[in-house]
Design an enzyme around this catalytic site. Structure first.
Site, short mmCIF file in Angstrom:
data_model
loop_
_atom_site.label_atom_id
_atom_site.label_comp_id
_atom_site.label_asym_id
_atom_site.label_seq_id
_atom_site.Cartn_x
_atom_site.Cartn_y
_atom_site.Cartn_z
N ASP A 155 52.31 17.16 34.73
CA ASP A 155 53.66 17.20 35.32
C ASP A 155 54.72 16.92 34.26
O ASP A 155 54.67 15.89 33.57
CB ASP A 155 53.78 16.16 36.44
CG ASP A 155 53.24 16.69 37.76
OD1 ASP A 155 53.57 17.83 38.11
OD2 ASP A 155 52.50 15.96 38.43
N ASP A 166 49.43 16.44 28.90
CA ASP A 166 49.84 15.90 30.18
C ASP A 166 50.06 17.10 31.11
O ASP A 166 50.09 18.25 30.64
CB ASP A 166 51.13 15.10 29.99
CG ASP A 166 51.76 14.69 31.30
OD1 ASP A 166 51.06 14.09 32.13
OD2 ASP A 166 52.95 14.98 31.49
#
Length: 236
Positions: free
Chosen positions: A16, A14
């Site tokens: 953020d 991922d």
């Protein structure tokens, strides 16, 4: 602290909350949008919207349904993250602990027939590219953004596509995530999931049932191998 070693074909990150911290910018963007959509509750949104595509959040919280308006407002929101993250004394988009050493190990493996790492983000490609550039993270060969899938996290589509583009099976991948929605996405894609306690409480993370929990990426070491990556986790 328990130690676990995994051997995988590819790593699916991922962005953020996992590789970079853009909290200040996201808060600033929602505060800016409250001027246009005064009924939104920023505190409530921040507690549940992390890890979800901007278009899906704007549809849910701002009531935007028109596709053209949704696209334009999504672009405005993500530009605001970059702009507001550097205003009012806020700290901008920054690299999270442990990321630099990991990138030094795996990033030189770019431009290989079967990439060993990718980024699968709920952000748009334009914003994600800006955020990675600001933080000093190289753009991977496999880069799945919000517009690349019809259903974003918590649906498995982003991580299924990341594995496919990497040329490996999902069950031979490990997902690194900080958000419950992302953990569920990785799990439902059939990947192993490692959760980071960078943005959510342990209770929230445990409810998503990740395979492993670590503090952040500083609790992890990685070594490139002939067939993929060997990962050592200092689990909680």
């Amino acid at each position: 602290m328990p130690q676990t070693t995994l051997h995988v074909d590819a790593i699916l990150f991922d962005m953020d909350g996992t590789l970079v911290d853009s909290t200040a910018g996201v808060v600033g963007a929602w505060e800016l949008f409250r001027q246009t959509y005064p009924t939104i509750d920023v505190h409530d949104i921040l507690s549940s919207a992390h890890g979800v595509r901007t278009v899906d959040n704007l549809r849910k919280y701002c009531g935007i349904e028109d596709p053209e308006i949704l696209e334009a407002e999504s672009e405005r929101f993500e530009k605001a993250i970059v702009t507001t993250s550097t205003q009012g004394g806020r700290q901008g988009i920054v690299l999270l602990p442990g990321v630099n050493s990991i990138m030094q190990e795996i990033a030189p493996g770019r431009h290989q027939p079967n990439p060993c790492w990718s980024i699968c983000t709920s952000a748009t490609r334009d914003y994600a590219t800006s955020a990675l550039t600001i933080a000093g993270i190289p753009i991977p060969d496999v880069f799945v953004a919000s517009e690349d899938v019809s259903k974003g996290k918590p649906f498995p589509d982003p991580y299924l596509l990341g594995a496919k583009l990497s040329g490996v099976k999902p069950e031979n991948c490990v997902v690194f995530e900080d958000a419950p929605n992302g953990i569920r996405s990785g799990h439902d894609a059939g990947c192993k999931t490692v959760a980071l306690l960078t943005t959510h409480s342990r209770e929230q993370i445990e409810a998503a049932k990740p395979d492993y929990i670590v503090k952040d990426l500083s609790s992890i070491s990685m070594t490139r191998t002939a067939t993929g990556v060997s990962i050592t986790l200092q689990t909680l």
